[in-house]
Design an enzyme around this catalytic site. Structure first.
Site, short mmCIF file in Angstrom:
data_model
loop_
_atom_site.label_atom_id
_atom_site.label_comp_id
_atom_site.label_asym_id
_atom_site.label_seq_id
_atom_site.Cartn_x
_atom_site.Cartn_y
_atom_site.Cartn_z
N ASP A 1 0.81 -1.21 0.00
CA ASP A 1 0.00 0.00 0.00
C ASP A 1 0.85 1.27 0.00
O ASP A 1 0.47 2.28 -0.58
CB ASP A 1 -0.94 0.00 1.21
CG ASP A 1 -2.11 -0.95 1.04
OD1 ASP A 1 -2.24 -1.55 -0.05
OD2 ASP A 1 -2.90 -1.09 2.00
N ARG B 1 -5.93 19.63 23.46
CA ARG B 1 -4.53 19.41 23.79
C ARG B 1 -4.28 17.92 23.65
O ARG B 1 -4.98 17.09 24.24
CB ARG B 1 -4.22 19.89 25.20
CG ARG B 1 -4.39 21.39 25.38
CD ARG B 1 -4.14 21.82 26.82
NE ARG B 1 -2.73 21.64 27.18
CZ ARG B 1 -2.30 21.10 28.31
NH1 ARG B 1 -3.19 20.61 29.19
NH2 ARG B 1 -1.02 21.00 28.57
N THR C 1 -8.38 2.99 7.56
CA THR C 1 -7.85 1.69 7.99
C THR C 1 -6.35 1.75 8.25
O THR C 1 -5.72 0.71 8.44
CB THR C 1 -8.14 0.61 6.93
OG1 THR C 1 -7.66 1.07 5.65
CG2 THR C 1 -9.63 0.33 6.83
N LEU D 1 -7.05 4.31 12.33
CA LEU D 1 -7.61 3.12 12.98
C LEU D 1 -6.78 2.75 14.21
O LEU D 1 -7.33 2.42 15.27
CB LEU D 1 -7.64 1.95 11.98
CG LEU D 1 -8.30 0.66 12.47
CD1 LEU D 1 -9.78 0.86 12.73
CD2 LEU D 1 -8.08 -0.46 11.46
N SER D 2 -5.45 2.84 14.09
CA SER D 2 -4.58 2.53 15.22
C SER D 2 -4.80 3.49 16.39
O SER D 2 -4.60 3.12 17.54
CB SER D 2 -3.11 2.59 14.78
OG SER D 2 -2.84 1.65 13.77
#
Length: 282
Positions: free
Chosen positions: A73, A175, A188, A192-193
């Site tokens: 990707d 903040r 994704t 997502l993380s």
């Protein structure tokens, strides 16, 4: 209506071990099915493949009507930004782990590409973000992103304080370690993380996700993609903004990052029967 292609650009993750024979096999296959082939210049230089014409990434769109991207990707992100304005469709051949946008396994490229170059494929369009850094009323940096734009704190500094506007309206002051604005494609990835939702690529929206927010009420939100997002740096040392982890600009207090939808979209081609949900399941 599906198109029969004539001239394919071949782009590879040239750092990957064993990539040259894979690229040579794919190039010969494309020639055998009737296409002219040109290599992206960095791919040609770093693999030593000299049997085909080569063009710099920014020039491929003027010569080719299809791009075949071999790698992952990350490789696709880089070339997709270059080709979006030329409306050149991209096919992703994955050489390693499952990719969300490089979805043809390398061992199946012959059957997939054979049908696709003849015009039998499914096409989808993905939105991009374009943005710039404004300082004292002047745009000092401009770039665009297929995955996300991230405003980050400095590597050794504390949190940044950001003021976020949607159009002319104040949305939030926060903040945090940073802030992600992601496209549905990028939902994704880093977003997502950081706790953001998965957004289907057909949705016309952006995901805004604070990174390690100091306030529990600062939650991820999905925003419409028809307005402008402004992110002003109020406080914090060594802040920066990056686009797809590719281009980076340093930010000063008072700088504003302005984001909106790019007029062009990326065109992705998939084998007949491709399913976004099947990719998620895998």
């Amino acid at each position: 209506m599906a198109t029969r292609f004539r001239h394919a650009a071949l782009v590879g993750k040239y750092q990957a071990q064993g990539i040259r024979p894979v690229l040579e096999d794919i190039a010969r296959f494309l020639v055998d099915v009737g296409l002219d082939v040109a290599l992206e210049a960095d791919t040609a230089r770093n693999t030593g493949i000299a049997d085909y014409a080569s063009f710099e990434a920014g020039e491929l769109g003027r010569h080719c009507d299809l791009a075949v991207v071999v790698g992952g990707d990350g490789t696709m992100l880089g070339i997709a930004r270059e080709l979006a304005r030329h409306h050149v469709p991209l096919v992703g051949i994955n050489q390693g782990r499952l990719g969300f946008i490089t979805d043809v396994p390398v061992g199946q490229y012959r059957e997939a590409l054979g049908a696709m170059v003849a015009g039998d494929y499914e096409e989808e369009h993905r939105a991009l973000l374009e943005g710039g850094v404004w300082r004292d009323g002047e745009c000092i940096f401009a770039e665009f992103a297929l995955n996300e734009v991230v405003v980050n704190r400095g590597a050794t500094a504390g949190m940044v304080e950001l003021r976020v506007t949607i159009g002319d309206e104040l949305m939030a002051s926060l903040r945090a370690d940073g802030l992600i604005v992601a496209t549905p494609t990028g939902s994704t990835a880093y977003a997502l993380s950081a706790g953001g939702p998965i957004v289907h690529p057909a949705i016309g929206g952006w995901v805004m996700v604070p990174i390690a927010s100091h306030t529990l009420s600062n939650r991820p939100i999905v925003l419409p993609d028809d307005g402008e997002i402004g992110i002003e740096v109020v406080a914090g040392r060594d802040a920066s903004v990056n686009f797809d982890m590719h281009r980076l600009a340093s930010l000063l207090h008072g700088d504003q990052v302005r984001l909106r939808r790019l007029a062009h979209k990326v065109r992705f081609l998939h084998p007949r029967g491709w399913s976004y949900y099947a990719t998620l399941r895998r």
